[in-house]
Every structure is written in structure tokens, then in C-alpha cells.
Enzyme design. Structure first.
Site, PDB file in Angstrom:
ATOM      1  N   HIS A 133       0.853  -1.186   0.000  1.00 40.04           N
ATOM      2  CA  HIS A 133       0.000   0.000   0.000  1.00 40.04           C
ATOM      3  C   HIS A 133       0.889   1.236   0.000  1.00 40.04           C
ATOM      4  CE1 HIS A 133       0.861  -0.586   4.279  1.00 40.04           C
ATOM      5  NE2 HIS A 133       0.476   0.673   4.506  1.00 40.04           N
ATOM      6  N   HIS A 146       1.288   3.940   2.042  1.00 39.74           N
ATOM      7  CA  HIS A 146       1.735   4.704   3.199  1.00 39.74           C
ATOM      8  C   HIS A 146       3.258   4.818   3.213  1.00 39.74           C
ATOM      9  CE1 HIS A 146      -2.254   3.976   5.589  1.00 39.74           C
ATOM     10  NE2 HIS A 146      -2.338   4.982   4.730  1.00 39.74           N
ATOM     11  N   ASP A 174       5.677   4.646   5.294  1.00 43.12           N
ATOM     12  CA  ASP A 174       6.578   3.696   5.942  1.00 43.12           C
ATOM     13  C   ASP A 174       6.753   2.411   5.142  1.00 43.12           C
ATOM     14  OD1 ASP A 174       3.810   3.374   6.783  1.00 43.12           O
ATOM     15  OD2 ASP A 174       4.474   1.825   8.166  1.00 43.12           O
ATOM     16  N   HIS A 175       6.041   2.309   4.016  1.00 38.00           N
ATOM     17  CA  HIS A 175       6.179   1.140   3.144  1.00 38.00           C
ATOM     18  C   HIS A 175       6.756   1.482   1.774  1.00 38.00           C
ATOM     19  CE1 HIS A 175       3.788  -1.726   5.693  1.00 38.00           C
ATOM     20  NE2 HIS A 175       3.471  -0.557   6.226  1.00 38.00           N
ATOM     21  N   HIS A 182      -6.972  -2.708   5.152  1.00 37.08           N
ATOM     22  CA  HIS A 182      -6.269  -1.621   5.822  1.00 37.08           C
ATOM     23  C   HIS A 182      -7.083  -0.340   5.654  1.00 37.08           C
ATOM     24  CE1 HIS A 182      -3.056   0.324   7.810  1.00 37.08           C
ATOM     25  NE2 HIS A 182      -2.456   0.840   6.752  1.00 37.08           N
ATOM     26  N   ASP A 213       0.079  -4.255   6.051  1.00 37.97           N
ATOM     27  CA  ASP A 213      -0.806  -3.795   7.120  1.00 37.97           C
ATOM     28  C   ASP A 213      -2.224  -4.296   6.867  1.00 37.97           C
ATOM     29  OD1 ASP A 213       1.492  -2.461   7.717  1.00 37.97           O
ATOM     30  OD2 ASP A 213       0.641  -0.442   7.583  1.00 37.97           O
ATOM     31  N   HIS A 257       5.727  -5.319  11.928  1.00 37.16           N
ATOM     32  CA  HIS A 257       5.103  -3.989  11.978  1.00 37.16           C
ATOM     33  C   HIS A 257       4.799  -3.622  13.429  1.00 37.16           C
ATOM     34  CE1 HIS A 257       2.472  -0.575  10.824  1.00 37.16           C
ATOM     35  NE2 HIS A 257       3.228  -0.573   9.735  1.00 37.16           N
TER      36      HIS A 257
END
Length: 308
Positions: A61, A63, A65-66, A139, A210, A268
Site C-alpha cells: 500500500h 503509506h 513507511d512502506h 487496511h 498492514d 510492523h
């Protein structure tokens, strides 16, 4: 035939001194992939000596942090005169955003970069003896998970039975094991079915990114040899997990149990557990298989189901 994962980043949205944002390096023989690419993924690859020969990056996805590690990776490969093509797989609707992220800072690169959208249920990468499939996750934004699924392997060759049938030791053994019949000197034909056992299952590696507990995740993880599942929170933070589209360790354990997974990696991990993930570990105690809290730098080899 090696199938192993190295955890490059195991933190939640906020990194800690021990945990980088999300990324998992996967090696299967000569093939190498990344699942997600959080900030500083390239440095983690250097630190843990995974090598840089990655052909595909599978993004769960959008976001930060990914994905914030993508621009650095793509342009470092360019600085290193990469010529091999790179494919970045992203959820539907994310292609333009990822293209902007990757190329806005450094411009074009000198090797082919293909960004393709992954539809849940689709095979997103095919190989002679395995494939990578996308599956639906739950998510707070468009998201998918990925399952690396190996083909079944040839059954075991029964040498004793072959010799009983008069097959001479030598090339005819290999011919039979490869699925072809052989003719003996007296004209007798021996078929593979007489000396080769049932097909043996390959391995399955599942990475959720996530997610909340979700039926499609359970389906994708059925009989998985390793399920890497979101376990952002300990069990006493279940309301917070639901609010943010994440899972507790106990929920991850429940998914693994329902799926019949053999091993569960919890990842995570929220920064609130920095320095002590014991609550995460304890939260998954209901899972009967092997369960562990992943940490940066951990390499886990996935054995064949019949390795014993």
C-alpha cells in the site's frame, strides 16, 4: 532449493533505533525480491548483506513507511549502472503516485522500470516452478498482500521398487523420475507411476503488509509454511488496532490458526514497544505452530513441508 526471508524493517509507522520501517527481502535460489520498501531500505540491504540483485518490488500500500525507500533504491541502482529491468507491483490506483514518488527527485534512470497494478486474486509474477499472487487485505487505504506459491514437486523415487521390477541402476532411474516410461531388455515397460510416489507440496510464503484480520488473508495463508502478518499492537490495544486498520498479535495468531499456517512471523511492531516486544510475543501464545517476533536482520529459512 533455498527459500529464505531477511527482515530489513519490522517497525510500525514510526521507526525506532532497533527497527527500520517495513521491508522484507526474499531469496529463492537465484531470484530476489522485496516486499515493501520503507525508508532506508537500501541501507538495510547493505547492512545485512542481502545483495542488490532484486528483480521485483511488491508494494502492499502507499503509506510512507512502506514506500519511502523506493526513490533511493531506484536511483542507487542507476548510479551503480544497473541494466536489468525492475518491476514494481502496487495496488490498483497507486501507479501514478508511485511513479511520481520514484522519479520526482532524481528524474529518469538508465534501466527499464515498470510499475504495474496488482489486482487481488491475480498472478502478478510467474516463473517455471512458482508464482506470486496478490490477495485482498483490509487496511485504511487501498492495499494488497502477496503470496509466493511454489508448484508441487515430483514424488520420491522408490529405488528398491525399481530394482524389484528389473530396472538397471543408471540413466533409466532418472528417466522414470522425470515422468517418462522405460523399456527393459525383455520388452517390459515400466511406468513412472510404478516407482514414483505422489507429488510433494512446494512451499508457500505469505506477506500481509498492514491489515485487519480478514477472510481473504486466511484463504491466501491456507497451509502456508510462513505467514508474515501485521502485529502492530499487543492484545490490550485491540480497539486502537481496529481504529487504525492493524492487527494485534492475538489476532495475527488467530488468522494463522484458522489458515493452518505452520509458522507465524509477527511484524510492523508499534514504537510503543521499543526495546521490549515481549507483549507482542506473549500475545501470540495461542498459536500452536512456530511463532516469533521478527526483528531487523533476522534471516529465516523456510524448509519444505516434508523436510523431515
Amino acid at each position: 532449493m533455498t527459500l529464505e526471508v531477511t527482515f530489513l524493517g519490522t517497525s510500525g509507522a514510526v521507526p525506532t533505533t532497533e527497527r527500520n520501517p517495513s521491508s522484507v527481502f526474499v531469496r529463492r535460489n537465484g531470484d530476489a525480491f522485496l516486499f515493501d520498501a520503507g525508508e532506508a531500505t537500501q541501507r538495510q540491504m547493505m547492512r545485512y548483506k542481502t545483495g542488490f540483485g532484486v528483480s521485483d518490488v511488491f508494494i502492499t500500500h502507499g503509506h510512507g513507511d512502506h514506500v519511502f525507500g523506493l526513490p533511493g533504491l531506484v536511483h542507487t541502482w542507476d548510479f551503480n549502472d544497473r541494466t536489468d529491468p525492475l518491476t514494481i507491483h502496487v495496488p490498483r490506483g497507486l501507479r501514478g503516485d508511485i511513479e511520481d514518488l520514484v522519479f520526482s527527485a532524481g528524474g529518469d534512470v538508465g534501466y527499464p522500470v515498470r510499475i504495474t497494478e496488482a489486482t487481488p486474486g491475480a498472478v502478478v509474477r510467474s516463473h517455471d516452478d512458482y508464482e506470486v499472487r496478490a490477495f485482498e487485505t483490509a487496511h485504511s487505504t487501498a492495499s494488497v498482500g502477496y503470496a509466493l506459491v511454489e508448484d508441487d514437486r515430483t514424488g520420491r523415487f522408490d529405488r528398491a521398487r525399481a530394482e524389484e521390477l528389473g530396472v538397471p541402476v543408471g540413466p533409466k532411474f532418472s528417466t522414470l523420475h522425470d515422468g517418462q516410461p522405460v523399456e527393459l531388455d525383455d520388452g517390459t515397460v515400466v511406468s513412472p507411476e510404478q516407482v514414483v510416489g505422489d507429488p510433494r507440496p512446494g512451499r508457500t510464503l505469505v506477506y500481509t503488509g498492514d491489515t485487519r484480520p480478514h477472510d481473504p488473508v486466511v484463504s491466501a495463508a491456507e497451509d502456508a509454511d510462513l505467514l508474515i502478518h501485521d502485529a502492530t499492537f499487543a492484545n490490550d490495544a485491540s480497539e486502537r488496532a481496529a481504529e487504525t486498520g492493524h492487527s494485534t498479535a492475538g489476532e495475527a495468531a488467530d488468522v494463522a490458526t484458522e489458515a493452518g499456517a505452520k509458522a507465524l512471523a509477527l511484524t510492523h511492531v508499534s514504537s510503543r514497544y521499543a526495546g521490549d516486544a515481549s507483549e507482542i510475543s506473549a500475545g501470540a501464545s495461542g498459536f500452536d505452530g512456530e511463532a516469533f517476533v521478527a526483528h531487523d536482520g533476522l534471516t529465516h529459512e523456510i524448509p519444505f513441508p516434508d523436510a523431515d
